[in-house]
Design an enzyme around this catalytic site. Structure first.
Site, mmCIF file in Angstrom:
data_model
loop_
_atom_site.group_PDB
_atom_site.id
_atom_site.type_symbol
_atom_site.label_atom_id
_atom_site.label_comp_id
_atom_site.label_asym_id
_atom_site.label_seq_id
_atom_site.Cartn_x
_atom_site.Cartn_y
_atom_site.Cartn_z
ATOM 1 N N THR A 1 50.181 75.267 28.367
ATOM 2 C CA THR A 1 48.925 74.808 28.981
ATOM 3 C C THR A 1 48.238 75.950 29.728
ATOM 4 O OG1 THR A 1 49.946 72.646 29.260
ATOM 5 C CG2 THR A 1 47.977 73.075 30.561
ATOM 6 N N VAL A 2 48.967 76.622 30.597
ATOM 7 C CA VAL A 2 48.347 77.633 31.450
ATOM 8 C C VAL A 2 48.102 78.938 30.679
ATOM 9 C CG1 VAL A 2 48.520 78.926 33.605
ATOM 10 C CG2 VAL A 2 49.481 76.624 33.462
ATOM 11 N N LYS B 1 55.618 77.806 41.073
ATOM 12 C CA LYS B 1 55.966 77.460 42.473
ATOM 13 C C LYS B 1 57.459 77.309 42.679
ATOM 14 C CE LYS B 1 54.421 73.671 40.135
ATOM 15 N NZ LYS B 1 53.256 73.464 39.281
ATOM 16 N N GLU C 1 48.153 82.520 43.247
ATOM 17 C CA GLU C 1 47.123 81.531 43.590
ATOM 18 C C GLU C 1 47.308 80.235 42.793
ATOM 19 O OE1 GLU C 1 44.219 82.006 45.948
ATOM 20 O OE2 GLU C 1 44.825 79.943 45.674
ATOM 21 N N VAL D 1 49.901 76.857 43.789
ATOM 22 C CA VAL D 1 49.665 75.761 44.738
ATOM 23 C C VAL D 1 48.261 75.193 44.551
ATOM 24 C CG1 VAL D 1 49.636 75.072 47.159
ATOM 25 C CG2 VAL D 1 51.168 76.909 46.421
ATOM 26 N N GLY E 1 46.502 74.244 42.053
ATOM 27 C CA GLY E 1 45.710 74.648 40.877
ATOM 28 C C GLY E 1 44.421 75.370 41.197
ATOM 29 N N ILE F 1 42.223 75.047 43.505
ATOM 30 C CA ILE F 1 41.776 75.244 44.897
ATOM 31 C C ILE F 1 42.258 76.618 45.359
ATOM 32 C CG2 ILE F 1 41.910 74.427 47.281
ATOM 33 C CD1 ILE F 1 42.633 71.652 46.230
ATOM 34 N N GLY G 1 49.929 61.364 29.303
ATOM 35 C CA GLY G 1 50.185 62.800 29.466
ATOM 36 C C GLY G 1 49.954 63.295 30.888
ATOM 37 N N LYS H 1 55.505 73.591 46.677
ATOM 38 C CA LYS H 1 54.188 74.124 47.070
ATOM 39 C C LYS H 1 54.078 74.215 48.587
ATOM 40 C CE LYS H 1 52.164 72.112 42.918
ATOM 41 N NZ LYS H 1 51.620 70.853 42.380
HETATM 42 N N1 LIG Z 1 50.324 72.829 33.551
HETATM 43 C C1 LIG Z 1 49.696 72.923 34.722
HETATM 44 O O1 LIG Z 1 48.675 72.294 34.936
HETATM 45 C C2 LIG Z 1 50.228 73.840 35.795
HETATM 46 C C3 LIG Z 1 49.547 73.900 37.023
HETATM 47 C C4 LIG Z 1 50.009 74.777 38.014
HETATM 48 C C5 LIG Z 1 51.126 75.540 37.770
HETATM 49 N N2 LIG Z 1 51.774 75.428 36.567
HETATM 50 C C6 LIG Z 1 52.947 76.271 36.359
HETATM 51 O O2 LIG Z 1 52.681 77.160 35.294
HETATM 52 C C7 LIG Z 1 53.861 77.419 34.566
HETATM 53 C C8 LIG Z 1 53.647 77.072 33.100
HETATM 54 O O3 LIG Z 1 53.296 75.713 32.984
HETATM 55 P P1 LIG Z 1 52.717 75.104 31.636
HETATM 56 O O4 LIG Z 1 52.278 73.721 31.960
HETATM 57 O O5 LIG Z 1 51.746 76.028 31.002
HETATM 58 O O6 LIG Z 1 54.051 75.008 30.753
HETATM 59 P P2 LIG Z 1 54.194 74.715 29.189
HETATM 60 O O7 LIG Z 1 52.925 74.120 28.669
HETATM 61 O O8 LIG Z 1 55.461 74.003 29.000
HETATM 62 O O9 LIG Z 1 54.321 76.177 28.569
HETATM 63 C C9 LIG Z 1 55.447 76.982 28.727
HETATM 64 C C10 LIG Z 1 55.337 78.153 27.785
HETATM 65 O O10 LIG Z 1 56.450 78.993 27.993
HETATM 66 C C11 LIG Z 1 56.954 79.343 26.724
HETATM 67 N N3 LIG Z 1 58.380 79.652 26.828
HETATM 68 C C12 LIG Z 1 59.385 78.826 27.170
HETATM 69 N N4 LIG Z 1 60.549 79.475 27.138
HETATM 70 C C13 LIG Z 1 60.267 80.737 26.746
HETATM 71 C C14 LIG Z 1 61.036 81.878 26.504
HETATM 72 N N5 LIG Z 1 62.362 81.842 26.641
HETATM 73 N N6 LIG Z 1 60.413 83.012 26.111
HETATM 74 C C15 LIG Z 1 59.068 83.030 25.962
HETATM 75 N N7 LIG Z 1 58.275 81.982 26.185
HETATM 76 C C16 LIG Z 1 58.871 80.848 26.561
HETATM 77 C C17 LIG Z 1 56.693 78.178 25.803
HETATM 78 O O11 LIG Z 1 56.710 78.623 24.477
HETATM 79 P P3 LIG Z 1 56.380 77.652 23.215
HETATM 80 O O12 LIG Z 1 54.951 77.238 23.414
HETATM 81 O O13 LIG Z 1 56.537 78.515 22.027
HETATM 82 O O14 LIG Z 1 57.341 76.516 23.316
HETATM 83 C C18 LIG Z 1 55.304 77.754 26.319
HETATM 84 O O15 LIG Z 1 54.310 78.465 25.635
HETATM 85 C C19 LIG Z 1 54.960 76.610 35.274
HETATM 86 O O16 LIG Z 1 55.580 77.404 36.241
HETATM 87 C C20 LIG Z 1 54.175 75.507 35.943
HETATM 88 O O17 LIG Z 1 54.847 74.988 37.087
HETATM 89 C C21 LIG Z 1 51.347 74.602 35.589
#
Ligand SMILES: NC(=O)c1ccc[n+]([C@@H]2O[C@H](COP(=O)([O-])OP(=O)(O)OC[C@H]3O[C@@H](n4cnc5c(N)ncnc54)[C@H](OP(=O)(O)O)[C@@H]3O)[C@@H](O)[C@H]2O)c1
Length: 430
Positions: free
Chosen positions: A13-14, A107, A131, A134, A136, A138, A189, A207
């Site tokens: 996602t990010v 976080k 940034e 915590v 998103g 903001i 979702g 956070k």
């Molecule tokens: N989603 C949000 O809205 C949000 C908001 C604030 C903070 N965050 C933080 O941002 C971070 C990522 O969140 P996300 O929601 O983007 O997670 P996500 O959608 O689950 O994406 C995780 C990514 O990491 C990759 N990955 C996993 N294991 C790996 C490895 N061993 N080597 C290389 N790549 C690997 C996955 O690869 P594949 O795609 O190939 O499986 C995927 O692309 C987390 O720390 C989360 O707490 C997320």
């Protein structure tokens, strides 16, 4: 100007959101940063997955994100994989050791290893931006580190988990119960298949531990956080809250008291007239209180590809500009533990719901138990009469020390006519 080269670990996602943002807004970002920002390397697990983004042929692909951190042609490693240990930690540690700047949205990693990572970054003279970790979209990290840097802060309060806020909002709007709304949030979702990090308050606590450090110049101390999630918030309590003029929110609260720093995450009733009470759905909000600025309030989307990528990009642009600030607002050597205030010392008002047998003398017994611990009633609701049957008895209690409140609750729970454990929700006036 030489471009700033970025390697992105994680394309979920990010990560995918960031690649899109850096491409869509390349022109304005280059103008603001004073130099182009280019993605030179990326890493995820599955190279063939369609991520809805265009990846240039000149971008190096790494199956192993740690290898990328060690080898990629980059100035900045962006870690958006997630998790407090394992590959995410390895990526960040490797990048810092190599003298690369790091930007992360993680976080959990910062809550558990924030101080050690800050120390390593400081020793290497590189930035560690978070940034996005915590609230998103903001810009609360920047607000605490920079905009409010001239203040002595007394309290930071936030709605820090969009999933919980969505569930509580939907429960209030529809009158449905927790389990039902959670199942729907999962189907839509908005909640993870394993929702425990969100609904048990752990994510908000991660956070809050970061915000506490920034607000009070203390080392990140996740372990001593008081954490209570929203599993036990019932539709009945949400309805009574409404009648009493409150909304129920999962809040993270960090505040300086005479007994040390309070760090707590739990459901709260907040007066419906306070701005934070009407921050609904997936939105987050943070209220910071400083001695000169007074109260300032920030609201926005707490998660999702766009808001989170926006926050990551802000850290990258800071690096491109050469803007540096200490990772937690002061050099690591100046972070000083100020003692954690025990939860039993929390002072404030309470909401209490009892399920009692409707028979003469119950109210007198409850009043006696409260009086014995010096707890006084502010308001009471006892809807209807149903002699001999179980009825709710709801009261709000004036400011009380938590230890006294707990003793009063233990006395009340022991009464014959009280047929369920009393439900207690702390009231926060802000
Ligand atoms: N989603 C949000 O809205 C949000 C908001 C604030 C903070 N965050 C933080 O941002 C971070 C990522 O969140 P996300 O929601 O983007 O997670 P996500 O959608 O689950 O994406 C995780 C990514 O990491 C990759 N990955 C996993 N294991 C790996 C490895 N061993 N080597 C290389 N790549 C690997 C996955 O690869 P594949 O795609 O190939 O499986 C995927 O692309 C987390 O720390 C989360 O707490 C997320």
């Amino acid at each position: 100007m030489k471009p700033l080269k970025i390697a992105v670990a994680g394309l979920g996602t990010v990560g995918a959101g960031l690649v899109k943002l850096l491409s869509d807004n390349a022109g304005i970002i280059a103008a603001r940063a004073g130099r182009p920002i280019v993605v030179t390397a990326i890493s995820a697990r599955d190279r063939n997955r369609d991520r809805g983004i265009v990846i240039g042929a000149d971008v190096a692909w790494y199956d192993d994100a740690a290898q990328m951190a060690a080898k990629a042609d980059a100035d900045v490693i962006v870690e958006v994989i997630g998790g407090s240990e394992g590959i995410a930690r390895q990526v960040v540690e490797t990048a810092i050791a190599r003298g690369l700047h790091v930007v992360t949205a993680n976080k959990a990693l910062l809550a558990h290893h924030g101080v050690a990572l800050a120390q390593a970054a400081e020793a290497k003279g590189v930035a560690l931006g978070f940034e996005a970790a915590v609230a998103g979209g903001i810009p609360i990290i920047k607000a605490l580190k920079e905009g409010l840097a001239g203040n002595s802060l007394s309290r930071v309060t936030g709605i820090l988990n969009g999933t919980c806020n969505y569930i509580l909002t939907t429960m209030r709007e529809t009158g449905r119960d927790f389990a039902d709304v959670l199942a729907e949030a999962q189907a839509l979702g908005y909640a993870e298949a394993d929702p425990s990090f969100d609904i048990d308050g752990v994510d908000a606590a991660h956070k809050l531990s970061i915000l506490t450090s920034l607000a009070f110049a203390t080392p990140v101390d996740f372990a001593s956080m008081y954490v209570e999630g929203i599993r036990h918030v019932s539709a009945v309590d949400i309805d009574f809250a409404d009648k009493l003029g409150y909304r129920i929110k999962l809040l993270g609260i960090a505040q300086a008291t005479d007994h040390g720093i309070e760090q707590r995450v739990h459901p709260c009733m907040v007066p419906v007239t306070t701005p934070i009470a009407t921050v609904d759905g997936v939105f987050n909000a943070v209220v910071a209180e400083g001695d000169f600025v007074g109260r300032s309030i920030y609201e926005g989307r707490g998660a999702g590809a766009g808001p989170t990528a926006s926050a990551v990009a802000a850290d990258i642009i800071d690096i491109a500009r050469g803007n540096r600030s200490p990772v937690f607002g002061v050099p690591v050597g100046a972070l000083a533990a100020k003692g954690i205030a025990a939860m039993e010392r929390r002072q404030g008002a309470y909401y209490m719901r009892l399920m009692v047998l409707d028979r003469p003398g119950v109210l007198a017994d409850v009043a006696q138990a409260l009086r014995a611990e010096g707890v006084s009633v502010e308001q009471m609701i006892q809807p209807g009469r149903a002699p001999g049957e179980t009825v709710p008895m709801v009261m709000t209690l004036h400011d009380t020390v938590e230890a006294d409140m707990n003793r009063a609750v233990a006395r009340i729970a022991a009464l014959d006519a009280v047929v369920e454990p009393p439900r207690l929700i702390r009231i926060e006036h802000m």
